[in-house]
Design a protein around this motif. Sequence first.
Motif, short mmCIF file in Angstrom:
data_model
loop_
_atom_site.label_atom_id
_atom_site.label_comp_id
_atom_site.label_asym_id
_atom_site.label_seq_id
_atom_site.Cartn_x
_atom_site.Cartn_y
_atom_site.Cartn_z
N ALA A 180 50.91 5.20 44.64
CA ALA A 180 50.25 4.28 43.88
C ALA A 180 49.08 3.56 44.68
CB ALA A 180 51.42 3.15 43.68
N GLY A 181 49.12 3.53 46.09
CA GLY A 181 48.33 2.80 46.81
C GLY A 181 46.97 3.86 47.16
N ILE A 182 47.32 5.17 47.23
CA ILE A 182 46.30 5.99 47.45
C ILE A 182 45.58 6.01 46.03
CG2 ILE A 182 45.60 8.57 47.38
CD1 ILE A 182 46.29 7.55 50.14
N ALA A 183 46.09 5.94 44.95
CA ALA A 183 45.48 6.07 43.69
C ALA A 183 44.60 4.99 43.45
CB ALA A 183 46.40 6.37 42.47
N ALA A 184 45.18 3.57 43.68
CA ALA A 184 44.33 2.63 43.68
C ALA A 184 43.20 2.38 44.59
CB ALA A 184 45.44 1.37 43.96
N VAL A 185 43.36 3.18 45.51
CA VAL A 185 42.33 3.03 46.47
C VAL A 185 41.36 4.01 45.92
CG1 VAL A 185 41.35 3.56 48.81
CG2 VAL A 185 43.55 2.37 48.61
N SER A 186 41.32 5.08 45.52
CA SER A 186 40.59 6.14 44.99
C SER A 186 39.98 5.47 43.68
CB SER A 186 41.37 7.19 44.42
OG SER A 186 41.98 7.98 45.41
N SER B 157 59.89 -9.31 46.42
CA SER B 157 59.79 -8.67 44.84
C SER B 157 58.53 -9.39 44.37
CB SER B 157 60.84 -9.43 44.15
OG SER B 157 62.02 -8.69 44.55
N ILE B 158 58.17 -10.62 44.63
CA ILE B 158 56.90 -11.31 44.14
C ILE B 158 55.73 -10.56 44.88
CG2 ILE B 158 55.56 -13.46 43.88
CD1 ILE B 158 58.30 -15.10 43.56
N VAL B 159 55.81 -10.59 45.99
CA VAL B 159 54.58 -9.98 46.69
C VAL B 159 54.36 -8.38 46.38
CG1 VAL B 159 53.73 -9.16 49.17
CG2 VAL B 159 55.00 -11.29 48.67
N VAL C 187 47.42 -5.85 41.29
CA VAL C 187 46.09 -5.92 41.63
C VAL C 187 45.71 -4.23 41.68
CG1 VAL C 187 44.61 -6.09 43.52
CG2 VAL C 187 46.14 -7.88 43.34
N GLY C 188 46.68 -3.52 42.02
CA GLY C 188 46.33 -1.97 41.76
C GLY C 188 46.22 -1.55 40.46
N ALA C 189 46.93 -2.08 39.73
CA ALA C 189 47.05 -1.62 38.35
C ALA C 189 45.51 -2.15 37.70
CB ALA C 189 47.98 -2.39 37.38
N LEU C 190 45.31 -3.51 37.95
CA LEU C 190 43.81 -4.05 37.29
C LEU C 190 42.55 -3.00 37.89
CD1 LEU C 190 44.46 -7.75 37.67
CD2 LEU C 190 44.44 -6.51 35.56
N ILE C 191 42.81 -2.84 39.33
CA ILE C 191 41.58 -1.83 39.73
C ILE C 191 41.59 -0.71 39.06
CG2 ILE C 191 40.91 -0.62 41.91
CD1 ILE C 191 42.12 -3.03 43.51
N SER C 192 42.79 -0.19 38.70
CA SER C 192 42.84 1.35 38.18
C SER C 192 42.40 1.13 36.89
CB SER C 192 44.25 1.78 38.30
OG SER C 192 44.84 2.08 39.78
N PHE D 68 46.26 8.12 37.29
CA PHE D 68 47.80 8.02 37.89
C PHE D 68 48.02 6.78 38.59
CE2 PHE D 68 46.83 12.76 39.05
CZ PHE D 68 47.49 13.16 37.71
N GLY D 69 47.04 6.15 38.94
CA GLY D 69 47.19 4.85 39.70
C GLY D 69 47.63 3.71 38.63
N LEU D 70 46.90 3.74 37.62
CA LEU D 70 47.55 2.66 36.65
C LEU D 70 48.80 2.79 36.27
CD1 LEU D 70 46.64 0.56 34.42
CD2 LEU D 70 45.99 2.51 32.82
N VAL D 71 49.30 4.06 35.85
CA VAL D 71 50.77 4.40 35.55
C VAL D 71 51.63 4.19 36.66
CG1 VAL D 71 52.29 6.06 34.74
CG2 VAL D 71 50.08 6.06 33.51
N LEU D 72 51.39 4.66 38.11
CA LEU D 72 52.30 4.36 38.92
C LEU D 72 52.29 2.91 39.49
CD1 LEU D 72 51.06 7.34 41.19
CD2 LEU D 72 53.28 7.17 39.95
N ASN D 73 51.30 1.94 39.38
CA ASN D 73 51.34 0.49 39.73
C ASN D 73 52.22 0.00 38.69
OD1 ASN D 73 49.95 -0.33 42.14
ND2 ASN D 73 48.47 1.28 41.32
N LEU D 74 52.21 0.37 37.28
CA LEU D 74 53.06 -0.42 36.31
C LEU D 74 54.33 -0.04 36.69
CD1 LEU D 74 51.12 0.64 32.93
CD2 LEU D 74 51.32 -1.62 33.97
N ALA D 75 54.80 1.27 37.18
CA ALA D 75 56.11 1.72 37.73
C ALA D 75 56.44 0.83 38.98
CB ALA D 75 56.12 3.11 38.11
#
Length: 424
Positions: free
Chosen positions: A144-150, A204-206, A213-218, A179-186
Amino acid sequence: MSLAYFALIVSIVSASALEIAGAKFGAQLGTMTAALSLLAATQSARKADYEHYARATSWGRWILMAIPICIAAQLVPLPLSLAHPIWASAHDVLGGLSLGPITADIGLTVSALLLAVAAVSALGVTILVVRDRGRAELVLFVLAGIAAVSALTLDLHRLSPAGAQAAATSELATTLAGFGLVLNLAVMQLAAERAETHHSLLRSIVLGLLSLVGALISALAIFGLSGTNSAVAASFGVALILLILVIRRLDLSPLAAGALALAALIGATIVLTFLFEKSSGPVLLRLVPELGAETKAALERMLADTRWFGAGAGTFAALGRIYQSDIGSNLTAPSAATAVFAEMGWLGLAALIAASLIALVRLVFGALQRGRDSFFPASAAACLLFALVQSFAGPGLLRPAAILCLSVIVGLGLSQSVSQSGSR
């Protein structure tokens, strides 16, 4: 399994980060570390690991080896009647033996074979090393992190263009953004599950905020800065993971869940039919971005000449030099499906689509049968569906980083879909 686990993480991180950065050796490093992870997993695997692998791949273990075997067959001398028409025509003019390899470039096909073996290795190793829930979570976080950074690099490049490098990596970044959008939702589902089971509320909140944030970026990258068809492909993936979540949360009966799934399938079929009927020409070129008249004509000639076995895996560029109308230009693949068809023929494209659909069904049923950990196979199914549709819209899935990431994602979903820890 510690060395195999470490090598697997290095494989996906190095391949993705280095390719996005424009490095030439990212694919080679990713392939080498995938091979290392396979070697380490083979040496440290126990009987329980092999049994787990057998259960996870019971849906079609033969498919995992069928693709590398098909690529290897293109390197073996075969009757030219099975090869591309160009080779048969050259034989008629020049004479010689009526046998030869199908591939147009042996070196490129050997490279494609090594990549295919690396992808299968990454999938198999992932199934073994993520049996443990903690390791599965960390792999999910890394992906999820790699995909969001991409996706972030795509956002920055599109908002402030940086020249040729941005254009070269945008297709890969678009695929990883999906991939990042889906994985960050997961990961958001994971954070909610942790909060429900009385884990640390602050953590959990953090975790939930970071994944948001990752989902919004993706989402910005795939919906705001990519093509329409790529956005539709991402919508299919999001719809699937939400559909599974709704069925599980509402605890629908098999009849109600089947009716809801059938309605979603009919809706997806209508949308895809509309997209394919918007333009004319070969089916494989209908979802790609607008092409020039000469480029489209050259691609249509290439597709028309393609037979059952194609012209060799990885040889699209070499084949394109034969069909390009302008000597000074390079004919590149407009989509992954187009490249697979030209390189592997009808059989290769049909085999890949069949394997994807079988794995997709397996992951969906695995997600519906799981307990709190259903987001692992659900996210893998959603990423696979996105990749299947995206393969007709762009060439991002031809990049080694995308192939290795998708292999690890599918392996993660398959492994966690049969784990005994998440039974209902």
